[in-house]
Design a protein around this motif. Structure first.
Motif, PDB file in Angstrom:
ATOM      1  N   VAL A  66     -14.968 -18.415   6.480  1.00  0.00           N
ATOM      2  CA  VAL A  66     -13.612 -18.435   7.035  1.00  0.00           C
ATOM      3  C   VAL A  66     -13.060 -17.016   7.108  1.00  0.00           C
ATOM      4  N   VAL A  67     -12.325 -16.734   8.196  1.00  0.00           N
ATOM      5  CA  VAL A  67     -11.664 -15.442   8.386  1.00  0.00           C
ATOM      6  C   VAL A  67     -10.173 -15.684   8.592  1.00  0.00           C
ATOM      7  N   THR A  68      -9.348 -15.023   7.797  1.00  0.00           N
ATOM      8  CA  THR A  68      -7.905 -15.036   8.007  1.00  0.00           C
ATOM      9  C   THR A  68      -7.478 -13.670   8.535  1.00  0.00           C
ATOM     10  N   PHE A  69      -6.235 -13.561   8.983  1.00  0.00           N
ATOM     11  CA  PHE A  69      -5.763 -12.324   9.606  1.00  0.00           C
ATOM     12  C   PHE A  69      -4.519 -11.827   8.869  1.00  0.00           C
ATOM     13  N   LEU A  70      -4.638 -10.647   8.264  1.00  0.00           N
ATOM     14  CA  LEU A  70      -3.539 -10.030   7.518  1.00  0.00           C
ATOM     15  C   LEU A  70      -2.918  -8.921   8.352  1.00  0.00           C
ATOM     16  N   GLN A  71      -1.619  -9.009   8.542  1.00  0.00           N
ATOM     17  CA  GLN A  71      -0.909  -8.036   9.364  1.00  0.00           C
ATOM     18  C   GLN A  71      -0.330  -6.914   8.516  1.00  0.00           C
ATOM     19  N   ILE A  72      -0.522  -5.687   8.965  1.00  0.00           N
ATOM     20  CA  ILE A  72       0.064  -4.506   8.343  1.00  0.00           C
ATOM     21  C   ILE A  72       1.501  -4.374   8.820  1.00  0.00           C
ATOM     22  N   VAL A  73       2.422  -4.127   7.898  1.00  0.00           N
ATOM     23  CA  VAL A  73       3.833  -3.952   8.236  1.00  0.00           C
ATOM     24  C   VAL A  73       4.291  -2.609   7.673  1.00  0.00           C
ATOM     25  N   GLY A  74       4.723  -1.703   8.535  1.00  0.00           N
ATOM     26  CA  GLY A  74       5.195  -0.404   8.080  1.00  0.00           C
ATOM     27  C   GLY A  74       6.581  -0.491   7.471  1.00  0.00           C
ATOM     28  N   VAL A  75       6.773   0.160   6.306  1.00  0.00           N
ATOM     29  CA  VAL A  75       8.057   0.112   5.608  1.00  0.00           C
ATOM     30  C   VAL A  75       8.438   1.495   5.105  1.00  0.00           C
ATOM     31  N   CYS A  76       9.708   1.647   4.773  1.00  0.00           N
ATOM     32  CA  CYS A  76      10.234   2.891   4.205  1.00  0.00           C
ATOM     33  C   CYS A  76       9.989   2.917   2.695  1.00  0.00           C
ATOM     34  N   THR A  77      10.171   4.099   2.101  1.00  0.00           N
ATOM     35  CA  THR A  77       9.933   4.260   0.670  1.00  0.00           C
ATOM     36  C   THR A  77      10.832   3.344  -0.151  1.00  0.00           C
ATOM     37  N   GLU A  78      12.117   3.241   0.226  1.00  0.00           N
ATOM     38  CA  GLU A  78      13.041   2.399  -0.528  1.00  0.00           C
ATOM     39  C   GLU A  78      12.628   0.933  -0.474  1.00  0.00           C
ATOM     40  N   GLU A  79      12.098   0.503   0.656  1.00  0.00           N
ATOM     41  CA  GLU A  79      11.652  -0.878   0.789  1.00  0.00           C
ATOM     42  C   GLU A  79      10.388  -1.125  -0.028  1.00  0.00           C
ATOM     43  N   LEU A  80       9.504  -0.132  -0.083  1.00  0.00           N
ATOM     44  CA  LEU A  80       8.319  -0.253  -0.935  1.00  0.00           C
ATOM     45  C   LEU A  80       8.714  -0.399  -2.396  1.00  0.00           C
ATOM     46  N   ARG A 135      10.182   7.853   8.865  1.00  0.00           N
ATOM     47  CA  ARG A 135      10.446   7.341   7.515  1.00  0.00           C
ATOM     48  C   ARG A 135       9.510   6.192   7.154  1.00  0.00           C
ATOM     49  N   ILE A 136       8.752   5.697   8.117  1.00  0.00           N
ATOM     50  CA  ILE A 136       7.813   4.600   7.857  1.00  0.00           C
ATOM     51  C   ILE A 136       6.558   5.211   7.238  1.00  0.00           C
ATOM     52  N   GLN A 137       6.468   5.143   5.907  1.00  0.00           N
ATOM     53  CA  GLN A 137       5.413   5.870   5.189  1.00  0.00           C
ATOM     54  C   GLN A 137       4.592   4.993   4.250  1.00  0.00           C
ATOM     55  N   HIS A 138       4.835   3.693   4.250  1.00  0.00           N
ATOM     56  CA  HIS A 138       4.094   2.790   3.368  1.00  0.00           C
ATOM     57  C   HIS A 138       3.867   1.482   4.100  1.00  0.00           C
ATOM     58  N   MET A 139       3.142   0.575   3.469  1.00  0.00           N
ATOM     59  CA  MET A 139       2.778  -0.672   4.143  1.00  0.00           C
ATOM     60  C   MET A 139       2.902  -1.878   3.217  1.00  0.00           C
ATOM     61  N   VAL A 162       0.859  -1.179   0.000  1.00  0.00           N
ATOM     62  CA  VAL A 162       0.000   0.000   0.000  1.00  0.00           C
ATOM     63  C   VAL A 162       0.895   1.228   0.000  1.00  0.00           C
ATOM     64  N   SER A 163       0.813   2.029  -1.066  1.00  0.00           N
ATOM     65  CA  SER A 163       1.575   3.281  -1.143  1.00  0.00           C
ATOM     66  C   SER A 163       0.802   4.344  -0.371  1.00  0.00           C
ATOM     67  N   TRP A 164       1.319   4.762   0.775  1.00  0.00           N
ATOM     68  CA  TRP A 164       0.613   5.691   1.659  1.00  0.00           C
ATOM     69  C   TRP A 164       1.129   7.115   1.515  1.00  0.00           C
ATOM     70  N   HIS A 165       2.434   7.268   1.252  1.00  0.00           N
ATOM     71  CA  HIS A 165       3.073   8.568   0.992  1.00  0.00           C
ATOM     72  C   HIS A 165       2.944   9.543   2.153  1.00  0.00           C
ATOM     73  N   SER A 166       2.908   9.011   3.362  1.00  0.00           N
ATOM     74  CA  SER A 166       2.847   9.861   4.546  1.00  0.00           C
ATOM     75  C   SER A 166       3.213   9.007   5.751  1.00  0.00           C
TER      76      SER A 166
END
Length: 474
Positions: free
Chosen positions: A180-194, A159-163, A147-151
């Motif tokens: 059925v329900v599964t669980f998706l975890q959000i992980v914060g990442v930097c722009t370079e990692e995105l 610097r953690i601005q994307h997921m 997910v490109s969040w740009h903030s």
């Protein structure tokens, strides 16, 4: 009152919606000593006209495991993307065998700061924002998505601005009375990692984050105070893992929703105001359900790296959505907001075009090198789906079967869906978007325009870098 767990008395459990009770049971399994966690609650529920799709976000304190480099952290769990009630007030009940609602809930793990006695509440609003996107677009998430969040996620200077999204390492899938329900975890990442996740694949970057304790560690815990990317922490990761991965595997990003459009230059304009867009009367053509399903299947299959790249044929027997993961009535991820203007599929013929005009904004244009080197070089395909209309642009290589663009007719359109098929020396194109200049695009597009002016191969040396063009026109 305390959240009911697996051992709650039947009379007490019956007061809670069955879907909610099932997810609470998984939370109680994981946190038996926290029966009444802090919660962020939607004051006016979504099904009563409120703005927040998630009924609740529970916040637990997780002690981690210092011996395994897992720090103490706050664990956030959403309630509302799955079907909590089973009475069609939010989600249509389609049976117990498929997904419940959208089939998943979101989680988030935030490193606990020293002296912090209560969890911050901003992650709950972040999760509400992602849930609004899912409900409004009906696009679902899966592990490896970005997910490109740009903030900064917490509205700080971080610097953690994307997921990125991945499976929660502790939460197990839950069978509820509504699916059925599964669980998706959000992980914060930097722009370079995105960017690396886009150029290569999200799962690969997630694996690298797991190997760097301060960047996430085994449970991928987000630290908003992290000031270095994994490539600054370990410079060898970029060349030895990411660059080699791109060269060997290509990218598993098979398409994006983007600001893009295309025009048919083969057709003479009807008047001075003709934008060359494809229209019937005054209404733009919309993708039919079958075209939509084919594009959606294209994107899904693009994630299957080891499968043979095939654009599935338009099957008249299939309806919107895949039978195994989406109810027939659920609007699939690329369908138009309105079905009233859909043109019957049988009336739209495939047209061969002599020349086309492609338009992208800066962020979309910056993904063209990824499309070329990460996808087409490896015999795959890449799709841009317009977020402002129903147009779609799919680039296909000669190794993709089932495409209606051919080597003889490399530009072909089916309604507002354009396919571009070109045999070109992809190996000569650079990996990085800032290195891709207009001359290299001539290998894909013989005629290049910049700001409405035709650019020759010789004069294209004077054009700015691709990443500086907004929009980029080819």
């Amino acid at each position: 009152p305390p959240a009911p767990g697996p051992t709650a008395p039947p009379a007490f459990a019956s007061l809670f919606p069955p879907g909610l009770h099932a997810i609470y049971g998984e939370c109680r399994r994981l946190y038996p000593d926290q029966p009444n966690p802090l919660q962020v609650t939607a004051i006016v529920k979504y099904w009563l006209g409120g703005p927040d799709p998630l009924d609740y976000v529970s916040m637990y304190r997780n002690v981690g495991s210092p011996s395994a480099n897992i720090p103490e952290h706050w664990h956030y769990i959403s309630f509302g993307l799955s079907d909590l009630y089973g009475d069609n007030r939010v989600h249509e009940f389609t049976g117990t065998d498929g997904p419940s609602g959208f089939g998943f809930e979101l989680t988030f793990r935030l490193k606990r700061e020293t002296g912090e006695s209560a969890p911050p509440t901003w992650p709950a609003e972040l999760m509400q924002g992602l849930a609004r996107y899912v409900f409004q677009s009906e696009n679902t998430f899966c592990s490896g998505d970005h997910v490109s969040w740009h903030s900064p996620l917490d509205n700080s200077e971080s610097r953690i601005q994307h997921m990125l999204l991945t499976e929660d390492p502790q939460m197990q899938p839950v069978q509820t009375p509504f699916g059925v329900v599964t669980f998706l975890q959000i992980v914060g990442v930097c722009t370079e990692e995105l960017h690396s996740a886009q150029q290569w694949n999200g799962q690969g970057i997630l694996e690298l984050l797991r190997t760097v304790p301060i960047a996430g560690g085994p449970w991928l815990i987000t630290d908003m105070r992290r000031g270095e990317t994994i490539f600054e922490i370990d410079p060898h990761l970029q060349q030895e893992r990411v660059d080699k991965g791109i060269e060997t595997d290509g990218s598993n990003l098979s398409g994006v929703s983007a600001k893009c459009a295309w025009d048919d230059l083969s057709r003479p304009p009807e008047d001075d105001e003709d934008s060359r867009s494809i229209c019937i009367g005054t209404q733009p053509r919309r993708l039919s359900g079958k075209d939509t399903e084919q594009i959606r299947e294209t994107l899904r299959r693009g994630l299957e790296i080891n499968s043979k790249p095939v654009l599935p044929p338009i099957n008249p027997q299939r309806q919107n959505g895949l039978a195994h993961d989406r109810a027939p009535s659920r609007k699939d991820s690329l369908e138009s907001d309105s079905s009233t203007a859909i043109i019957p599929h049988e009336l739209i013929r495939t047209r061969q075009l002599e020349s086309v005009h492609l338009k992208f904004n800066q962020e979309s244009g910056a993904l063209i090198p990824l499309c070329l080197r990460g996808r087409l070089l490896h015999g795959r395909h890449f799709t841009y789906k317009s977020i402002t209309g129903d147009m779609a642009i799919t680039f296909v290589s000669t190794g993709v079967e089932g495409a209606f663009a051919t080597e003889e007719h490399p530009y072909a359109a089916h309604g507002p869906w354009l396919q571009v098929r070109r045999a070109a020396p992809w190996q000569a194109l650079p990996l990085e978007p800032q290195e891709c200049q207009a001359p290299e695009l001539h290998r894909l597009f013989p005629q290049l325009h910049h700001k409405g002016k035709s650019v020759t191969r010789e004069s294209s040396q004077e054009l700015p870098h691709l990443s500086c063009l907004s929009p980029v026109s080819c």
